[in-house]
Design an enzyme around this catalytic site. Sequence first.
Site, mmCIF file in Angstrom:
data_model
loop_
_atom_site.group_PDB
_atom_site.id
_atom_site.type_symbol
_atom_site.label_atom_id
_atom_site.label_comp_id
_atom_site.label_asym_id
_atom_site.label_seq_id
_atom_site.Cartn_x
_atom_site.Cartn_y
_atom_site.Cartn_z
ATOM 1 N N TRP A 1 4.892 -6.476 2.198
ATOM 2 C CA TRP A 1 4.293 -5.779 3.340
ATOM 3 C C TRP A 1 3.357 -6.677 4.117
ATOM 4 O O TRP A 1 3.298 -6.599 5.354
ATOM 5 C CB TRP A 1 3.627 -4.476 2.905
ATOM 6 C CG TRP A 1 4.691 -3.466 2.571
ATOM 7 C CD1 TRP A 1 5.009 -2.982 1.344
ATOM 8 C CD2 TRP A 1 5.632 -2.881 3.488
ATOM 9 N NE1 TRP A 1 6.081 -2.122 1.437
ATOM 10 C CE2 TRP A 1 6.480 -2.047 2.734
ATOM 11 C CE3 TRP A 1 5.837 -2.985 4.868
ATOM 12 C CZ2 TRP A 1 7.519 -1.317 3.321
ATOM 13 C CZ3 TRP A 1 6.869 -2.261 5.448
ATOM 14 C CH2 TRP A 1 7.694 -1.435 4.675
ATOM 15 N N ASP B 1 -4.502 -2.834 5.149
ATOM 16 C CA ASP B 1 -3.347 -1.930 5.129
ATOM 17 C C ASP B 1 -3.387 -1.179 3.804
ATOM 18 O O ASP B 1 -2.983 -1.702 2.773
ATOM 19 C CB ASP B 1 -2.050 -2.738 5.256
ATOM 20 C CG ASP B 1 -0.808 -1.865 5.058
ATOM 21 O OD1 ASP B 1 -0.956 -0.626 4.910
ATOM 22 O OD2 ASP B 1 0.305 -2.429 5.042
ATOM 23 N N LYS C 1 2.599 8.387 1.295
ATOM 24 C CA LYS C 1 2.376 8.186 -0.151
ATOM 25 C C LYS C 1 1.267 9.115 -0.635
ATOM 26 O O LYS C 1 1.520 10.025 -1.401
ATOM 27 C CB LYS C 1 2.066 6.729 -0.447
ATOM 28 C CG LYS C 1 3.281 5.829 -0.123
ATOM 29 C CD LYS C 1 2.839 4.577 0.521
ATOM 30 C CE LYS C 1 3.889 3.764 1.201
ATOM 31 N NZ LYS C 1 5.228 3.706 0.740
#
Length: 361
Positions: free
Chosen positions: A102, A173, A197
């Site tokens: 990511w 993030d 999530k």
Amino acid sequence: MSQLFNFSAGPAMLPVEVLKQAQEELLNWNGQGVSVMEISHRDPAYVHMAREAEQDLRDLLNVPDDYEVLFLQGGGRGQFSAVPQNIASPDATVDYLDTGIWSGFAIREAEKFVSRVNIAGQVQEGAKGKEIQSPKDWKLSENAAYFHYCPNETVDGIALHEIPDVKAPIVADMSSNILSEPLNVSKFGVIYAGAQKNIGPSGFAIAIVNKKLLGQPQKQVSSIMDYQLQAKDGSMYNTPNTFAWYLAGLVFKWLKAQGGLAAMGERNHRKAQLIYDFVDASDFYRNNINPAYRSIMNVPFQLADDKLDADFLAGAKKEGLLGLKGHRFVGGMRASIYNAMPVEGVEALLSYMADFERKLG
Ligand SMILES: Cc1ncc(COP(=O)(O)O)c(C=O)c1O
């Protein structure tokens, strides 16, 4: 079949109490006679709910008053481009830690909007497994507009548990670890997270932005990505994802009822430790991350013989243990154990893993 447990990395398991409430309210929300998706986001009842959700999030994370809390669209990746466009000029240098898949995507997106993305630090192979380079080895830029990192790499299962001590405003993030344990928000310039999530439906995102960083977006930033404009309009510059905002609000209330982030953090560390202890004690399963850098949200593990992977997954499914296949880039298995995963889910997984090892190990 026994109770189902969903270990999917995202979109992921949501608290069953939240889903039941949403189901009960679906046709008639708040006495309105229609669903929450069918009324205007300007309706006073909706606005009240939306503001309450923001306040609940502020309470949970203890967000200081000099931070904006924005409810946005475009998921986590939307923020990969929103961040440089809002807080760095086109000729700026920015620092990024490159700790996994990511981070890599975030870096490639930032490269479109600033003149230089400096990779300040990376992952390395250490004596105890994969680890993130120590801060003393980071190569920080003199005048970085910001320092970006991903504290929890969802695919790789590698995490940085300390908040970096750097001069530039820190951007994190937190798509896969937001709300998983208490956090000192005041250390950050921007915290962002895709919702799917620990918050709610996918496509939705949250950004928590220090007001000091507002007001100097790049000239060409699109209005929908403009933090200052969204802050001025209470995150309703365009029609927000009204259902996702509502569901996130229910999740925040659920978190408060669980005892807040201190209780969640304690439970999450316990769940993760149960799996790591089991894997470390076995010759059949392994995890190759240095224990100091292991994620408490995403636990990757490999079988001694990857020819058994398909059998493992098929057997798990029969036992009601879903979503355990590792990301397609890395293979193996991954148990994602976000806030909604109860300890019983982890216990059921370990019991299955022990059985599988007994039969095939
Ligand atoms: C850490 C992290 N950042 C960003 C993303 C991308 O989020 P989205 O798919 O909402 O754009 C994900 C998705 O899983 C993620 O885990």
